[in-house]
Design a protein around this motif. Structure first.
Motif, PDB file in Angstrom:
ATOM      1  N   LEU A 188       0.844  -1.193   0.000  1.00 22.72           N
ATOM      2  CA  LEU A 188       0.000   0.000   0.000  1.00 22.72           C
ATOM      3  C   LEU A 188       0.879   1.242   0.000  1.00 22.72           C
ATOM      4  O   LEU A 188       1.610   1.493   0.950  1.00 22.72           O
ATOM      5  CB  LEU A 188      -0.923   0.019   1.227  1.00 22.72           C
ATOM      6  CG  LEU A 188      -1.822   1.259   1.345  1.00 22.72           C
ATOM      7  CD1 LEU A 188      -2.822   1.317   0.189  1.00 22.72           C
ATOM      8  CD2 LEU A 188      -2.553   1.280   2.685  1.00 22.72           C
ATOM      9  N   ALA A 189       0.811   2.008  -1.092  1.00 21.95           N
ATOM     10  CA  ALA A 189       1.570   3.256  -1.193  1.00 21.95           C
ATOM     11  C   ALA A 189       0.656   4.441  -0.938  1.00 21.95           C
ATOM     12  O   ALA A 189      -0.468   4.485  -1.439  1.00 21.95           O
ATOM     13  CB  ALA A 189       2.210   3.378  -2.574  1.00 21.95           C
ATOM     14  N   GLN A 190       1.131   5.394  -0.146  1.00 21.10           N
ATOM     15  CA  GLN A 190       0.400   6.622   0.140  1.00 21.10           C
ATOM     16  C   GLN A 190       1.334   7.801  -0.085  1.00 21.10           C
ATOM     17  O   GLN A 190       2.473   7.789   0.381  1.00 21.10           O
ATOM     18  CB  GLN A 190      -0.123   6.605   1.579  1.00 21.10           C
ATOM     19  CG  GLN A 190      -1.134   5.491   1.828  1.00 21.10           C
ATOM     20  CD  GLN A 190      -1.601   5.417   3.269  1.00 21.10           C
ATOM     21  OE1 GLN A 190      -0.793   5.276   4.186  1.00 21.10           O
ATOM     22  NE2 GLN A 190      -2.897   5.514   3.475  1.00 21.10           N
ATOM     23  N   SER A 191       0.842   8.816  -0.792  1.00 16.79           N
ATOM     24  CA  SER A 191       1.705   9.906  -1.228  1.00 16.79           C
ATOM     25  C   SER A 191       1.206  11.262  -0.733  1.00 16.79           C
ATOM     26  O   SER A 191       0.019  11.441  -0.457  1.00 16.79           O
ATOM     27  CB  SER A 191       1.774   9.940  -2.763  1.00 16.79           C
ATOM     28  OG  SER A 191       2.176   8.686  -3.285  1.00 16.79           O
ATOM     29  N   SER A 192       2.138  12.201  -0.649  1.00 20.65           N
ATOM     30  CA  SER A 192       1.813  13.590  -0.344  1.00 20.65           C
ATOM     31  C   SER A 192       2.491  14.461  -1.396  1.00 20.65           C
ATOM     32  O   SER A 192       3.654  14.231  -1.749  1.00 20.65           O
ATOM     33  CB  SER A 192       2.310  13.970   1.055  1.00 20.65           C
ATOM     34  OG  SER A 192       2.042  15.328   1.334  1.00 20.65           O
ATOM     35  N   PHE A 193       1.748  15.477  -1.891  1.00 23.24           N
ATOM     36  CA  PHE A 193       2.250  16.290  -2.988  1.00 23.24           C
ATOM     37  C   PHE A 193       2.234  17.770  -2.616  1.00 23.24           C
ATOM     38  O   PHE A 193       1.449  18.213  -1.790  1.00 23.24           O
ATOM     39  CB  PHE A 193       1.395  16.082  -4.237  1.00 23.24           C
ATOM     40  CG  PHE A 193       1.334  14.654  -4.707  1.00 23.24           C
ATOM     41  CD1 PHE A 193       2.298  14.159  -5.569  1.00 23.24           C
ATOM     42  CD2 PHE A 193       0.318  13.813  -4.290  1.00 23.24           C
ATOM     43  CE1 PHE A 193       2.253  12.848  -6.003  1.00 23.24           C
ATOM     44  CE2 PHE A 193       0.263  12.494  -4.708  1.00 23.24           C
ATOM     45  CZ  PHE A 193       1.235  12.016  -5.581  1.00 23.24           C
ATOM     46  N   SER A 194       3.119  18.497  -3.279  1.00 24.50           N
ATOM     47  CA  SER A 194       3.109  19.949  -3.233  1.00 24.50           C
ATOM     48  C   SER A 194       3.048  20.426  -4.674  1.00 24.50           C
ATOM     49  O   SER A 194       4.039  20.347  -5.400  1.00 24.50           O
ATOM     50  CB  SER A 194       4.364  20.483  -2.542  1.00 24.50           C
ATOM     51  OG  SER A 194       4.401  21.893  -2.589  1.00 24.50           O
ATOM     52  N   GLY A 195       1.866  20.889  -5.075  1.00 24.85           N
ATOM     53  CA  GLY A 195       1.685  21.240  -6.478  1.00 24.85           C
ATOM     54  C   GLY A 195       1.792  20.004  -7.341  1.00 24.85           C
ATOM     55  O   GLY A 195       1.087  19.014  -7.132  1.00 24.85           O
TER      56      GLY A 195
END
Length: 275
Positions: A134-141
């Motif tokens: 299970l991959a979970q990501s956080s983005f900036s723009g």
């Protein structure tokens, strides 16, 4: 070494052991709700790429579709790794496929057992699930801040230790081979293979991933059922896309890319050739 701010989360104030393994910072807990949750807190607090959170047990482990991942204490590998990839956002889903390659190769090279990847995130042995990712990501723009790669491997569970609703569809390495395996040995082999593949993927992109994934998958060339909302579709799995999607050919001659649907495998239609 990362200093844990105990005000961030009560769980991060729990006793843990810090280890340095193969140039990785590893934080070992006895029990947490979820290694992914702890890793997310650490990532937001500045943990470096490659930091690993490992726990003997977790009370609220989750897989895709919010399914629970249960494992008796000390019988499996429950880990999450912090990644900070400098890649295009569209390539992020391929990291899950890359992790599947590393796990499948780890199992084969450590135990001799043939494990294959069922798209997108299950590792199976003889059609039974032995690992979930299970991959979970956080983005900036348009740029990724971090990716948390969660991995759960069934290592030494007996049949009775598998959840009742998973005993016909799940397995462990011990059940398959009749002996216990060192979780540390498996972890070390995974780290070595992951580092090798991750470096190549960052340098070469989809072409490297596609070759490795095809060599380890059990999905292509199979009839599949895809659940998309309330719509059940039937077709033939033929390839993976640059977005990490599965490409399906349908009887009417059309093709479609699927990105995050629930999939079940049917019979092998042909010998795994791809378009």
């Amino acid at each position: 070494m990362l200093t844990i701010d105990t005000n961030v989360s009560e769980e991060m104030a729990l006793p843990y052991k810090y280890l340095r393994i193969l140039e990785k910072d590893l934080f070992l807990f006895r029990e947490v709700s979820s290694t992914n949750s702890i890793a997310q807190h650490m990532a937001r607090s500045g943990a470096i790429e490659g930091t690993i959170v490992l726990s003997s047990s977790q009370t609220s482990g989750m897989g895709r579709m919010k399914r629970q991942w249960a494992c008796p204490a000390g019988q499996g590998i429950l880990m999450s790794m912090i990644l900070r990839p400098k890649i295009n956002v569209q390539l992020i889903p391929q990291l899950t496929l890359l992790c599947g390659v590393a796990v499948a190769e780890t199992i084969r090279k450590t135990t001799g057992c043939e494990a294959g990847i069922k798209w997108p995130n299950d590792i199976v042995i003889g059609g039974k699930k032995v690992c979930g990712i299970l991959a979970q990501s956080s983005f900036s723009g348009h740029a990724p801040l971090y990716v948390i790669m969660g991995v759960g491997i069934n290592v030494n569970q007996t049949y009775d230790q598998l959840p009742p609703d998973c005993r016909e569809t799940g397995t462990s390495l011990k059940l398959e081979l009749g002996q216990k395996f060192s979780r540390l040995r498996l972890l070390e082999k995974f780290i070595i293979l992951w580092d090798e593949h991750y470096k190549r993927f960052i340098e070469e992109g989809h072409s490297f991933l596609r070759t490795k994934w095809i060599a380890n998958n059990v999905t292509l060339g199979r009839e599949v059922n895809i659940n998309k909302g309330n719509d059940l579709k039937h077709g033939l799995a033929v390839d993976i896309s640059e977005r990490g999607g599965l490409i399906i050919d349908f009887p009417d001659g059309s093709s479609e890319e699927f990105l995050a649907e629930d999939l079940s495998l049917g019979r092998t239609h042909y010998g795994g050739d791809t378009k």
